[in-house]
Design an enzyme around this catalytic site. Sequence first.
Site, PDB file in Angstrom:
ATOM      1  CD  GLN A 180     -10.376   6.374  -1.099  1.00  0.00           C
ATOM      2  OE1 GLN A 180      -9.792   5.554  -0.392  1.00  0.00           O
ATOM      3  NE2 GLN A 180     -11.606   6.194  -1.538  1.00  0.00           N
TER       4      GLN A 180
ATOM      5  CD  GLU B 109      11.982   7.462  18.929  1.00  0.00           C
ATOM      6  OE1 GLU B 109      12.523   8.517  19.230  1.00  0.00           O
ATOM      7  OE2 GLU B 109      12.595   6.403  18.736  1.00  0.00           O
TER       8      GLU B 109
ATOM      9  CD  GLN C 147     -15.354  21.282  -5.202  1.00  0.00           C
ATOM     10  OE1 GLN C 147     -16.363  20.738  -4.742  1.00  0.00           O
ATOM     11  NE2 GLN C 147     -15.299  22.563  -5.443  1.00  0.00           N
TER      12      GLN C 147
END
Length: 390
Positions: A337, A364, A280
């Site tokens: 990751q 910007e 999960q």
Amino acid sequence: MDFALSDEQRAIRDTARDFIAREVMPLEQELLRRERAHRPGLERGELRDLQLKARTFGFWGLATPEEYGGMDLPAITQSLIWTEIGRSYVPFRFGGEADNILFKANEEQRREFLLPTIEGERLSCFAITEPGAGSDAANIKLSARRDGGDWVLNGEKTFITGGHDADFAIVIAVTDPEKGARRGGATAFLVDRAMGWRSEFIQTMGEGGPAALVFEDVRVPERNILGEIGQGFTLGMEWIGKGRYTIPSHAIGIAERALRMAIDQANTRETFGRPIGENQAIQWMIADSETELEAARWLVLRAAWTVDQGMDPRHASSMCKLYAAGMVNRVVDRVLQIHGGMGYTRELPIERWYRQVRLYRIFEGTDEMQRLILSRDLLRGYTKIGGHLA
Ligand SMILES: Cc1cc2nc3c(=O)[nH]c(=O)nc-3n(C[C@H](O)[C@H](O)[C@H](O)COP(=O)(O)OP(=O)(O)OC[C@H]3O[C@@H](n4cnc5c(N)ncnc54)[C@H](O)[C@@H]3O)c2cc1C
């Protein structure tokens, strides 16, 4: 309400996608090899060859008016193409472009600056930022003093993209310190390198790098003023405004490609006898990334749509710049990751994106400047919550 692309938008997008897949992506491994050896990933000549090849497919001057041989595409179509460009980490862009404000050039400036820039024969850079004035751009100090028929420029610009390679700079200088830059005291000058400014390359965490530009008694003829005297700050803000939907469009391409890599990795990398994608922890990173990516996509398309409608795009552009810059940083971090140690190596492009996209929250207009604009618009009642649907 119709969320579908038109047939024309889809056709142009798909042709750009094919070109990037066929001509640009094959250069990626060599780019990483060269950069690991501290060499430029893509030489100027190689970029030009790619641009000329793209021209044969009709891609030339996405934003350039047709009278200059460009495609003059609506902002939405440009945004879709910038997303395709973002899918490859080769620093490619289509040719035939010039800084949006360079189209204000007069007849003589057109021949000397605009047309050679569109043709890729001359390189420009845009310079407003100074060591003492970044977010607070109205605080610029580089001075232009009238002397006979010339102006004499003194001061320094910094962090100028392409500043070390540029043949000329579009420089925003203070021509009337009494008025201040915001109230008509700044002017834009077209300044050839041959007029005597020098550049110093700045090492950054990204590949390539901007430059500091130093002006010591640089003499510029009156005819090199772009637009009107006193219009410099307005032109500067106009230049910056364009990037506020093209940078986020690019960010979406990066995030899509990176997320695709993460999904492949999650399905194939096994730990404890099963693919990591069955955990999960990994699934949620993928779900959050897709959700944020989709949200950014619609903010960007809405900002581009606002441009195409001729509405004031500033609020929508600030929102998409703020959100998409944060989104791409979060997505690339999660993708890194998910790849574990390999994500941290220079064998893969992920750490390169990680360094590259950090800039998107700075240039910007920083995240904080976008928030300043958004909150000011709401607090002062310039815009309604809910935008054009309100
Ligand atoms: C790689 C790169 C390329 C660039 N290319 C160009 C270019 O081509 N041309 C050009 O002119 N400039 C260019 N820039 C400059 C860029 O636009 C500025 O770095 C940027 O606007 C931020 O200015 P600053 O670095 O001076 O930071 P500062 O303005 O000093 O800000 C520092 C921090 O304080 C925050 N901050 C400032 N004021 C406030 C406030 N009122 N409230 C809350 N927070 C605030 C900022 O958000 C930031 O986090 C480039 C910069 C980089 C790094």
